[in-house]
Enzyme design. Structure first.
Site, PDB file in Angstrom:
ATOM      1  N   GLU A   1      10.943   1.422   9.656  1.00 44.33           N
ATOM      2  CA  GLU A   1      11.698   2.442   8.868  1.00 44.33           C
ATOM      3  C   GLU A   1      11.188   3.619   9.615  1.00 44.33           C
ATOM      4  OE1 GLU A   1      14.881   1.768   8.106  1.00 44.33           O
ATOM      5  OE2 GLU A   1      14.505  -0.152   7.484  1.00 44.33           O
TER       6      GLU A   1
ATOM      7  N   LYS B   1       0.782  -1.046  -0.039  1.00 44.24           N
ATOM      8  CA  LYS B   1      -0.133  -0.010  -0.150  1.00 44.24           C
ATOM      9  C   LYS B   1       0.919   1.258  -0.024  1.00 44.24           C
ATOM     10  CE  LYS B   1      -1.903   2.372   3.139  1.00 44.24           C
ATOM     11  NZ  LYS B   1      -1.849   3.939   2.534  1.00 44.24           N
TER      12      LYS B   1
ATOM     13  N   GLU C   1      11.043  15.620  15.387  1.00 43.04           N
ATOM     14  CA  GLU C   1      11.257  15.347  13.566  1.00 43.04           C
ATOM     15  C   GLU C   1      10.259  16.429  13.294  1.00 43.04           C
ATOM     16  OE1 GLU C   1       9.735  11.896  11.606  1.00 43.04           O
ATOM     17  OE2 GLU C   1      11.359  11.959  10.233  1.00 43.04           O
TER      18      GLU C   1
ATOM     19  N   CYS D   1      13.561  10.930   6.026  1.00 46.04           N
ATOM     20  CA  CYS D   1      13.699  10.209   7.203  1.00 46.04           C
ATOM     21  C   CYS D   1      14.995  10.648   7.949  1.00 46.04           C
ATOM     22  CB  CYS D   1      13.254   8.880   7.349  1.00 46.04           C
ATOM     23  SG  CYS D   1      13.996   7.988   6.160  1.00 46.04           S
TER      24      CYS D   1
HETATM   25  P1  NDP Z   1       2.281   7.724   8.373  1.00 42.11           P
HETATM   26  O1  NDP Z   1       3.327   7.244   9.350  1.00 42.11           O
HETATM   27  O2  NDP Z   1       0.988   8.453   8.953  1.00 42.11           O
HETATM   28  O3  NDP Z   1       2.093   7.079   7.015  1.00 42.11           O
HETATM   29  C1  NDP Z   1       3.006   6.179   6.421  1.00 42.11           C
HETATM   30  C2  NDP Z   1       2.315   5.038   5.853  1.00 42.11           C
HETATM   31  O4  NDP Z   1       1.384   4.196   6.638  1.00 42.11           O
HETATM   32  C3  NDP Z   1       1.232   5.792   4.723  1.00 42.11           C
HETATM   33  O5  NDP Z   1       1.056   4.888   3.765  1.00 42.11           O
HETATM   34  C4  NDP Z   1      -0.197   5.637   5.746  1.00 42.11           C
HETATM   35  O6  NDP Z   1      -1.174   5.570   4.778  1.00 42.11           O
HETATM   36  C5  NDP Z   1      -0.020   4.415   6.385  1.00 42.11           C
HETATM   37  N1  NDP Z   1      -0.706   4.350   7.739  1.00 42.11           N
HETATM   38  C6  NDP Z   1      -1.146   5.326   8.346  1.00 42.11           C
HETATM   39  N2  NDP Z   1      -1.897   5.168   9.615  1.00 42.11           N
HETATM   40  C7  NDP Z   1      -1.769   3.715   9.436  1.00 42.11           C
HETATM   41  C8  NDP Z   1      -2.276   2.747  10.278  1.00 42.11           C
HETATM   42  N3  NDP Z   1      -2.993   2.999  11.543  1.00 42.11           N
HETATM   43  N4  NDP Z   1      -2.038   1.357  10.100  1.00 42.11           N
HETATM   44  C9  NDP Z   1      -1.238   1.116   9.001  1.00 42.11           C
HETATM   45  N5  NDP Z   1      -1.044   2.120   8.065  1.00 42.11           N
HETATM   46  C10 NDP Z   1      -1.125   3.218   8.347  1.00 42.11           C
HETATM   47  O7  NDP Z   1       3.010   9.129   7.889  1.00 42.11           O
HETATM   48  P2  NDP Z   1       2.427  10.322   7.264  1.00 42.11           P
HETATM   49  O8  NDP Z   1       2.571   9.961   5.707  1.00 42.11           O
HETATM   50  O9  NDP Z   1       1.054  10.663   7.774  1.00 42.11           O
HETATM   51  O10 NDP Z   1       3.490  11.380   7.810  1.00 42.11           O
HETATM   52  C11 NDP Z   1       3.356  11.917   9.121  1.00 42.11           C
HETATM   53  C12 NDP Z   1       4.666  12.076   9.621  1.00 42.11           C
HETATM   54  O11 NDP Z   1       5.481  11.050   9.563  1.00 42.11           O
HETATM   55  C13 NDP Z   1       5.544  12.974   9.126  1.00 42.11           C
HETATM   56  O12 NDP Z   1       5.365  14.401   9.161  1.00 42.11           O
HETATM   57  C14 NDP Z   1       7.078  12.505   9.095  1.00 42.11           C
HETATM   58  O13 NDP Z   1       7.413  13.028  10.445  1.00 42.11           O
HETATM   59  C15 NDP Z   1       6.773  11.079   9.453  1.00 42.11           C
HETATM   60  N6  NDP Z   1       7.286  10.249   8.159  1.00 42.11           N
HETATM   61  C16 NDP Z   1       8.352   9.671   8.255  1.00 42.11           C
HETATM   62  C17 NDP Z   1       8.961   8.746   7.355  1.00 42.11           C
HETATM   63  C18 NDP Z   1      10.003   8.286   7.313  1.00 42.11           C
HETATM   64  O14 NDP Z   1      10.535   7.933   6.167  1.00 42.11           O
HETATM   65  N7  NDP Z   1      10.680   7.735   8.170  1.00 42.11           N
HETATM   66  C19 NDP Z   1       8.074   8.906   5.875  1.00 42.11           C
HETATM   67  C20 NDP Z   1       6.874   9.822   5.804  1.00 42.11           C
HETATM   68  C21 NDP Z   1       6.660  10.343   7.022  1.00 42.11           C
HETATM   69  P3  NDP Z   1      -1.977   6.974   4.376  1.00 42.11           P
HETATM   70  O15 NDP Z   1      -0.762   7.988   4.248  1.00 42.11           O
HETATM   71  O16 NDP Z   1      -2.149   6.517   2.948  1.00 42.11           O
HETATM   72  O17 NDP Z   1      -2.854   7.581   5.209  1.00 42.11           O
END
Ligand code: NDP
Length: 795
Positions: free
Chosen positions: A266, A192, A397, A300
């Site tokens: 990660e 996903k 972050e 990240c």
């Molecule tokens: P999330 O952790 O919310 O999302 C990452 C992925 O997980 C997306 O595909 C999201 O779906 C999905 N997801 C969200 N909630 C759930 C759940 N309860 N169970 C399973 N899957 C879930 O990150 P965000 O995209 O909302 O970003 C928020 C913050 O996360 C950023 O501001 C940043 O700080 C951090 N982040 C860190 C990253 C990294 O590489 N370490 C990458 C991206 C974000 P969907 O987004 O489609 O709703």
């Protein structure tokens, strides 16, 4: 603009990339993205879609299927049906498919790049020159691993259907990092992407279709958190690989606790960018641009905490500000821009809120006037100075183009501030003194350390974090272990372990049961200590006669044991040769007292003396094995395509809590503790109730074997109570647990708070006498973390 004006201002003109091909592709798709399940495009069962926009101009890109449980069920079913056949094709056939994917990605590289930039807002220069080439490299590299799987990993098998959930910051690259190793090792995938950025995943599915990847091998589910959650909760998914926020990662850890699903996370980071006073400051400035303004800081491992040696701070900040003034922020498809759009309005709001917090906490803001485009989600390159290391913006972050700067005076202080974070993903070290840089690199708690470079990635070098940045590695050989398991593992029984054989004439005949009146103590910091609460528990022999008492350890004793382990941190830095010698010495001393220990085993378990002696012999041999591996289970050197060498160093995990297998007695104790300490870990050991007295006998051997105090700490008492305390403890880095399914769940659940590396048995029985299982190298692998140190070369 006239030529004369260009000469006066030295400004770049615009160099727009055409989006025509990408727009045509979107039009062909009727601006609709559907799931790709079992080799077919499928609309969502609910018929619901949501909109996806280009963050640079807020124009609509497509409507995206809003996946839910039913869609996920279909995808998992397809994955299950396809998995065995996919594995049975063999490594060579899988390699050819992965190779075909890599070739197709290269052929369609431009389309992928443009789509990625339209969808995510990142500069086309980055998607074209970094993301997409790395994606192709990942599939090529893993085609190679598929090819050699049978010879390199003969005793391993795939996990089954793997659920993969990825974020929006590197949409296709994160897909590649997850899909390539999973498919190479014979798994099938349900993936996903993030709701904001699905476009390149859809194009990837189209490529899978075009190369006729067998149906059900790669399944794409679109949607938001609901779909992600359905994947996490699906009982037929064998592993979850997640990249995203630490909060969601923690939730996933808790949801999967006790289910037996393998998990790699990660998560976020707050990586230090450390500049020493002898660094080449012009290179440093360019390094900072790459560290924090690459991908608008939505990385990240972004170098978001600048730590500068005080003596050069003013000069560097001045240079940096003038560089910031020249950065161009603009439309992602313009090849002349340095920074594009932030992914979404919501992310923009998060960034602004964090800046407000920083200003309230006393930081000073610098933002140049970069002529931000009016429409779209743009935020300027930002620098915050006067930041305290403990302030919110230095600890949390931000995930945007915001750099926070602090100073340090000494090298030690630099390391201290760098490590003053709950995260541990990456670090960048800048110094012209390679000795200094290589001294600091191993001391920084981070999975990737870049020396005089930053944000470098390669398929051959594993990437992943320490602490709350998550666990598991992606890329490299270490990343493959995330997608397979030892063949014996799936055959383990979950019957109740056979613990004590409680009667038998032969046993009592062949064993002496002399009643010893003695009260054992805890073993903490190399000393025998009484339990804090002053209580003891009785120990009985095979004939139910009380033969001794052991301490009933409590929370406070665990606290003391962890403190002692912390104080013994020098053990992790001592040479492997020294550790090996001490282990050999332990083996030697155990052998000298073998008959005494064998007698004790008989007394406690009713085993025959012959069996008990065999157990001691095997224990001595296992200590020898751990000693032997101490200086041989080494790291590697990778040669990525860039002009760098990457040192993949195996480091100790830190403090490991070990709750002993009830059924395994003395052998279980030795088999678990010895590889852990051989790799430089410190151990807090909770013996099984059956062998607690043996553990307390064993510390007499430790005392005479030159083992530094605090390396092994033994706390006896109620296993469940002690397990709970250890799982919640902030200074336990790894937790190995053998016990019940319920206990395993508790360990995984409680450890989510600090993201400990857990290894639990879900109530399954290991065969502690089996060389195939126990001497397979699994203990050594679990006892180390791999840190990749990137060292560029060339004058
Ligand atoms: P999330 O952790 O919310 O999302 C990452 C992925 O997980 C997306 O595909 C999201 O779906 C999905 N997801 C969200 N909630 C759930 C759940 N309860 N169970 C399973 N899957 C879930 O990150 P965000 O995209 O909302 O970003 C928020 C913050 O996360 C950023 O501001 C940043 O700080 C951090 N982040 C860190 C990253 C990294 O590489 N370490 C990458 C991206 C974000 P969907 O987004 O489609 O709703």
């Amino acid at each position: 603009m006239t030529i004369k004006e260009i000469f006066t201002t030295m400004e770049y003109g615009k160099a727009p990339e055409s989006s025509a091909v990408a727009q045509q592709w979107l039009a062909d798709k009727q601006h609709t993205f559907d799931h790709y399940i079992n080799g077919q495009w499928q609309s969502p069962k609910t018929k619901k879609y949501f909109k996806s926009t280009n963050p640079a101009n807020l124009e609509n890109i497509a409507q995206v299927a809003d996946g839910e449980v039913d869609d996920v069920n279909s995808a998992v079913k397809a994955g299950e049906a396809a998995q065995q056949q996919w594995f049975n094709l063999g490594g060579h056939a899988r390699a050819k498919y992965l190779y075909a994917i890599a070739r197709q990605i290269q052929k369609h590289a431009r389309l992928f790049s443009v789509l990625e930039s339209l969808d995510n807002g990142k500069p086309i220069r980055e998607s074209r020159d970094i993301d997409i080439p790395l994606v192709a490299r990942h599939f090529y590299h893993h085609a190679g691993w598929a090819q050699v799987m049978e010879s390199e990993f003969p005793n391993f098998e795939p996990l089954g259907v793997v659920g993969q959930i990825i974020p929006w910051n590197f949409p296709l690259l994160m897909l590649a990092w997850k899909v390539a190793p999973a498919l190479a090792m014979g798994n099938t995938v349900v993936l996903k992407p993030a709701e904001f950025t699905c476009a390149t995943a859809v194009l990837f599915a189209q490529i899978c279709d075009e190369i006729q990847l067998p149906k059900g091998v790669f399944n794409l589910i679109l949607g938001d958190a609901k779909a992600g959650q359905a994947i996490v909760e699906h009982q037929d998914i064998a592993k979850i690989a997640f990249t995203g926020s630490t909060d969601v990662g923690r939730l996933i850890r808790k949801t999967t606790a006790g289910t037996g699903k393998k998990l790699s996370l990660e998560l976020g980071g707050k990586s230090a960018f450390i500049v020493f006073d002898d660094a080449d400051l012009d290179s440093v400035v360019e390094g900072i641009v790459d560290a924090i303004w690459f991908n608008q800081g939505q990385v990240c491992c972004a170098g978001s905490r600048l730590l500068v040696q005080e003596s050069i701070s003013e000069k560097l900040i001045c240079k940096l500000k003038s560089r910031m003034d020249k950065l161009i922020v603009g439309n992602s498809l313009d090849k002349c821009i340095d920074m594009g759009a932030v992914v979404d309005q919501s992310q923009l709001t998060t960034i602004k809120n964090m800046i407000d917090i920083g200003l309230t906490e006393g930081a000073t803001l610098y933002q140049s006037d970069n002529n931000l485009p009016k429409n779209g989600c743009f935020y300027p390159p930002t620098l915050l100075t006067n930041v305290e290391p403990a302030s919110t913006i230095a600890q949390q972050e931000i995930f945007g183009p915001v750099l926070v700067a602090m100073t340090f005076r000494t090298h030690d202080e630099a390391v201290q501030i760098a490590n003053n974070s709950r995260y541990g993903l990456a670090a960048s070290i800048w110094s012209e003194n390679i000795n200094l840089a290589l001294d600091v690199a191993p001391r920084v708690k981070a999975g990737a350390v870049w020396i005089n470079c930053t944000n470098m990635f390669d398929a051959a070098a594993g990437f992943g974090g320490y602490r709350e940045s998550g666990f598991g590695r992606e890329g490299g050989k270490e990343g493959l272990y995330e997608y397979m398991q030892e063949s014996w593992y799936s055959k383990l029984s979950i019957d109740k372990p056979k613990v004590v054989v409680s009667k038998g004439v032969e046993k009592t005949k062949s064993c002496s049961t002399n009643h010893i009146d003695r009260t054992a103590k805890l073993y903490i910091g190399g000393k025998q200590t009484r339990p804090d609460n002053g209580y003891s528990l009785p120990v009985y022999d095979i004939n139910a006669v009380q033969i001794a008492e052991i301490p009933d350890g409590s929370r406070k004793d665990i606290r003391n044991a962890v403190e002692a382990a912390n104080k013994a941190s020098a053990w992790s830095k001592t040479t492997a040769h020294n550790r090996a010698q001490i282990l050999y010495f332990i083996a030697e001393n155990l052998e000298a007292r073998a008959s005494e220990f064998a007698q004790r085993i008989c007394q406690l378990t009713g085993q025959t003396l012959a069996k008990a002696t065999a157990e001691i012999d095997l224990a001595v041999s296992r200590i020898f094995s751990s000693a032997a591996w101490a200086d041989k289970f080494d790291g590697q050197i990778h040669s990525p395509p860039q002009r760098v060498v990457t040192l993949a160093m195996k480091e100790a995990v830190g403090n490991i809590a070990i709750v002993a297998p009830e059924e395994a007695g003395f052998l279980g104790m030795i088999s678990t503790i010895m590889p852990a300490i051989a790799m430089g870990n410190r151990v807090i050991f909770i013996p099984s109730s059956q062998s607690a007295l043996l553990a307390t006998d064993f510390y007499q051997i430790l005392n005479t074997s030159d083992l530094p105090g605090g390396v092994i700490n033994i706390v006896t008492g109620n296993r469940d109570v002690l397990t709970d305390t250890l799982a919640k403890h902030y200074d336990i880095d790894g937790f190995w647990y053998w016990g019940t399914a319920e206990g395993s769940k508790q360990v995984e659940f409680e450890s989510a708070a600090t993201m400990k590396r857990t290894w639990v048995n879900y109530g399954k029985n290991f065969d502690w006498f089996s060389r195939e299982q126990i001497d397979s190298g699994i203990f050594l692998r679990k006892a180390v973390e791999i840190k990749n140190i990137w060292v560029p070369y060339g004058a």
